[in-house]
Design a protein around this motif. Structure first.
Motif, PDB file in Angstrom:
ATOM      1  N   UNK A  10       0.857  -1.171   0.000  1.00 27.77           N
ATOM      2  CA  UNK A  10       0.000   0.000   0.000  1.00 27.77           C
ATOM      3  C   UNK A  10       0.894   1.221   0.000  1.00 27.77           C
ATOM      4  N   UNK A  11       0.720   2.080  -0.972  1.00 27.77           N
ATOM      5  CA  UNK A  11       1.423   3.362  -0.993  1.00 27.77           C
ATOM      6  C   UNK A  11       0.657   4.289  -0.061  1.00 27.77           C
ATOM      7  N   UNK A  12       1.334   4.825   0.931  1.00 25.55           N
ATOM      8  CA  UNK A  12       0.667   5.604   1.979  1.00 25.55           C
ATOM      9  C   UNK A  12       0.120   6.918   1.438  1.00 25.55           C
ATOM     10  N   UNK A  13      -1.188   7.059   1.557  1.00 29.18           N
ATOM     11  CA  UNK A  13      -1.880   8.277   1.127  1.00 29.18           C
ATOM     12  C   UNK A  13      -2.960   8.659   2.126  1.00 29.18           C
ATOM     13  N   UNK A  14      -2.682   8.391   3.399  1.00 30.78           N
ATOM     14  CA  UNK A  14      -3.634   8.753   4.443  1.00 30.78           C
ATOM     15  C   UNK A  14      -4.765   7.756   4.644  1.00 30.78           C
ATOM     16  N   UNK A  15      -4.622   6.527   4.135  1.00 32.90           N
ATOM     17  CA  UNK A  15      -5.666   5.521   4.287  1.00 32.90           C
ATOM     18  C   UNK A  15      -5.878   5.180   5.757  1.00 32.90           C
ATOM     19  N   UNK A  16      -7.128   4.853   6.089  1.00 36.95           N
ATOM     20  CA  UNK A  16      -7.456   4.360   7.426  1.00 36.95           C
ATOM     21  C   UNK A  16      -7.538   2.843   7.349  1.00 36.95           C
ATOM     22  N   UNK A  17      -6.754   2.175   8.204  1.00 37.59           N
ATOM     23  CA  UNK A  17      -6.705   0.713   8.243  1.00 37.59           C
ATOM     24  C   UNK A  17      -7.361   0.265   9.544  1.00 37.59           C
TER      25      UNK A  17
END
Length: 153
Positions: free
Chosen positions: A26-33
């Motif tokens: 996952x390329x970090x772009x502010x996703x909520x996991x």
């Protein structure tokens, strides 16, 4: 093989996290996991950066609070050693791009960890909004030595 459990420096990971979104990371772009709700002490990640990178990971608690902890990732280039002292998790045999594979490169994946210094029931993590950071797997851990670890950071 996707979904396989791997152990790195005594921590188990299911690799890769990106399979759910059609890739190996996952390329970090502010996703909520979303995470299984719980009281955790450490966030462990398998990741790498396009150049060494520092940012913050958000900790979202069940009570609505959000706090952040520092996250550092060393460079994935094979010619580059760890910048932040984290253990090498894997060195691959090639760099895969969407339309080709580049075999002369042997990129690195590192194991990072960030403390959860504020006690509370975590429900999710917010990845940094930093596309130079790539996450391959995440594991949350409870540890009896939490207070000493947070005091030293």
């Amino acid at each position: 093989m996707p979904g396989t459990e791997s152990e790195v420096a005594g921590v188990s990971f299911v690799f890769p996290v990106g399979e759910a979104v059609g890739g190996d990371n996952v390329r970090c772009r502010g996703q909520v996991v979303e995470v299984p709700p719980g009281d955790y002490d450490w966030i462990y990640l398998l990741g790498a950066a396009e150049r060494r990178t520092e940012d913050h990971v958000g900790l979202l608690y069940a009570d609505g609070a959000e706090r952040s902890e520092h996250l550092r990732m060393s460079d994935f280039w094979p010619e580059t050693d760890t910048r932040f002292g984290e253990p090498l998790a894997f060195r691959t045999s090639a760099m895969r791009y969407p339309r080709h594979t580049h075999t002369p490169h042997a990129p690195s994946i590192w194991q990072q960890r960030s403390p959860v210094c504020v006690r509370g029931r975590l429900r999710a993590l917010r990845l940094p909004d930093n596309p130079a950071m790539h996450v391959f797997a995440i594991t949350l851990v409870q540890d009896d030595h939490q207070e000493a670890a947070c005091a030293s950071n």
